[in-house]
Design an enzyme around this catalytic site. Structure first.
Site, PDB file in Angstrom:
ATOM      1  NE  ARG A   1      -1.600  -2.243   2.734  1.00  0.00           N
ATOM      2  CZ  ARG A   1      -1.678  -3.501   2.266  1.00  0.00           C
ATOM      3  NH1 ARG A   1      -2.716  -3.864   1.584  1.00  0.00           N
ATOM      4  NH2 ARG A   1      -0.731  -4.391   2.529  1.00  0.00           N
ATOM      5  CB  THR A   2       3.358   2.588   2.350  1.00  0.00           C
ATOM      6  OG1 THR A   2       2.577   2.091   3.438  1.00  0.00           O
ATOM      7  CG2 THR A   2       3.892   3.959   2.694  1.00  0.00           C
TER       8      THR A   2
ATOM      9  CE  LYS B   1      26.528  -2.868  -5.327  1.00  0.00           C
ATOM     10  NZ  LYS B   1      26.586  -1.719  -6.253  1.00  0.00           N
TER      11      LYS B   1
ATOM     12  NE  ARG C   1       6.970   0.671   5.065  1.00  0.00           N
ATOM     13  CZ  ARG C   1       5.758   0.134   4.961  1.00  0.00           C
ATOM     14  NH1 ARG C   1       5.636  -1.143   4.630  1.00  0.00           N
ATOM     15  NH2 ARG C   1       4.688   0.855   5.175  1.00  0.00           N
TER      16      ARG C   1
ATOM     17  CG  HIS D   1       3.165   3.757   8.694  1.00  0.00           C
ATOM     18  ND1 HIS D   1       3.285   4.620   7.621  1.00  0.00           N
ATOM     19  CD2 HIS D   1       2.826   2.554   8.166  1.00  0.00           C
ATOM     20  CE1 HIS D   1       3.036   3.949   6.502  1.00  0.00           C
ATOM     21  NE2 HIS D   1       2.755   2.699   6.804  1.00  0.00           N
TER      22      HIS D   1
HETATM   23  N1   CP Z   1      -0.408  -0.127   5.796  1.00  0.00           N
HETATM   24  C1   CP Z   1       0.805  -0.343   5.247  1.00  0.00           C
HETATM   25  O1   CP Z   1       1.791   0.287   5.623  1.00  0.00           O
HETATM   26  O2   CP Z   1       0.823  -1.321   4.302  1.00  0.00           O
HETATM   27  P1   CP Z   1       2.116  -1.768   3.476  1.00  0.00           P
HETATM   28  O3   CP Z   1       3.062  -2.419   4.469  1.00  0.00           O
HETATM   29  O4   CP Z   1       1.609  -2.713   2.427  1.00  0.00           O
HETATM   30  O5   CP Z   1       2.734  -0.532   2.908  1.00  0.00           O
END
Ligand code: CP
Length: 305
Positions: A51-52, A80, A101, A129
Site C-alpha cells: 500500500r504505502t 554492499k 521505509r 508511520h
Molecule cells: N499499511 C501499510 O503500511 O501497508 P504496506 O506495508 O503494504 O505498505
C-alpha cells in the site's frame, strides 16, 4: 524545507488543510493532474510494502510527476554496505522528494538531515508511520464527519504496531477522544505513549484484554496485525498471532455506525466475512491513503494549485 518524520510535526490546522486538500483532489482530480509536472519522487523501501509504496507512486503519477526508486534493500547498494546517509545524499541529486521505509527506527530522521530534499517517513521499524495516520484521519473524517468526540478502540499488537503509535499521538490532540487499548499483556502499547502523550493531556484511556467487552462502546475499531517481523522468537509470535479475530458474531454488540479500520495487510485478525459489513472501512482507508499522500507531496514540494 519541510520533512514528515513524525505525525506530531503537523499541527491540527495543517492536518485539516491536508484533509481539505485531499477532499478537493477527490472532487476535482483534473485540477491536480499536472501539479507536479517535472518533479520526481524517490521511493526508497528497505522493507516490504504494498500500500504505502504503490500509493505514493500512484499519488505522484496522478499529480503528473515521475517516480524512481527501489522496493527492497537487496536491490540497492545498501546490500554492499552503503549507509542510509550516503544513499540519500546521492538520491537527493536525482529526485525532488523521498519517501523512505526502513526497518531501523530513526533511519528516516537521519536521512532527512542528509538528503537536501524533503524526506517522508513511510514507516520506521516499530516506531512511527505518519502517512498511514494521514490515511486513517481522512477515513475517520469521511466516515464520521468529525475527528472529535469519539471512543477509539485499538486492538491487537499495540507494542510493535507503528501505525497505532502515530494514530494515538495524532488523535490525542482532538477534544473528546477516548482510547480503549485492547491487547494481550505482552503486546501492550509502549509506556511512553501513555506517560508522554496521553497522561500530560489528561486523556481518558483504558487497557483491557477483551475485545468483546469493549465492543459496545466503540465508535472506531482499529484492528492490527501481530507484527511477526518484529518478534525475536517465532514461538511467541505463534502463541500470540490469533489473539483477536474479528468475526460477524463479535460485531453483534457493536454500534450501527461503528467504523472498522485496519492499516492492512491483514493476516487472520479480520475474518473475510466482515468485508461485506457496511461498517468495514479498511479498503476505503487504503484508497484514502493515496489522496492524503497526494496532498502531502503538494505541501512538502510547496506546490500551490
Ligand atoms: N499499511 C501499510 O503500511 O501497508 P504496506 O506495508 O503494504 O505498505
Amino acid at each position: 524545507m519541510r520533512n514528515l518524520i513524525d505525525i506530531m510535526e503537523l499541527s491540527v490546522e495543517e492536518l485539516q488543510q491536508l484533509i481539505d486538500c485531499a477532499m478537493d483532489i477527490i472532487a476535482n482530480p483534473a485540477k491536480y493532474a499536472e501539479a507536479c509536472h517535472g518533479k520526481k519522487l524517490a521511493t526508497l523501501f528497505f522493507e516490504p510494502s504494498t500500500r504505502t509504496r504503490l500509493s505514493f507512486e500512484a499519488a505522484m503519477y496522478e499529480l503528473g510527476g515521475n517516480v524512481l526508486g527501489f522496493s527492497e534493500a537487496q536491490s540497492s547498494s545498501a546490500s554492499k554496505g552503503e549507509s542510509v546517509s550516503d544513499t540519500v545524499r546521492v538520491v537527493g541529486c536525482y529526485a525532488d522528494i523521498i519517501a523512505m521505509r526502513h526497518p531501523k527506527e530513526g533511519a528516516p530522521l537521519v536521512a532527512s538531515r542528509k538528503a537536501g530534499i524533503p524526506v517522508i517517513n513511510a514507516g520506521d521499524g516499530g516506531h512511527n508511520h505518519p502517512t498511514q495516520t494521514l490515511a486513517d484521519l481522512l477515513t475517520i473524517y469521511r466516515e464520521k464527519g468529525r475527528l472529535t468526540d469519539m471512543t477509539v478502540g485499538l486492538c491487537g499488537d499495540l507494542k510493535f504496531g507503528r501505525t497505532v503509535h502515530s494514530l494515538v499521538s495524532a488523535m490525542s490532540r482532538y477534544t473528546g477522544v477516548k482510547f480503549v487499548m485492547i491487547s494481550p499483556e505482552e503486546l501492550r502499547i509502549p509506556q511512553y505513549i501513555l506517560t508522554d502523550v496521553l497522561d500530560p493531556k489528561g486523556i481518558e484511556y483504558e487497557e483491557v484484554t477483551s475485545l468483546e467487552d469493549a465492543m459496545p462502546r466503540l465508535d472506531i475499531l482499529y484492528m492490527t496485525r501481530v507484527q511477526r517481523e518484529r518478534f525475536f522468537n517465532e514461538a511467541d509470535y505463534v502463541r500470540l498471532k490469533d489473539s483477536y479475530i474479528l468475526t460477524p458474531e463479535k460485531l453483534r454488540t457493536a454500534k450501527d455506525d461503528l467504523c472498522i479500520l485496519h492499516p492492512l495487510p491483514r493476516v487472520n485478525e479480520i475474518s473475510v466475512a466482515v468485508d461485506e459489513d457496511p461498517r468495514a472501512c479498511y479498503f476505503k482507508q487504503a484508497l484514502n491513503g493515496k489522496y492524503m499522500r497526494m496532498a502531502l507531496i503538494l505541501k512538502l514540494l510547496e506546490v500551490n494549485v
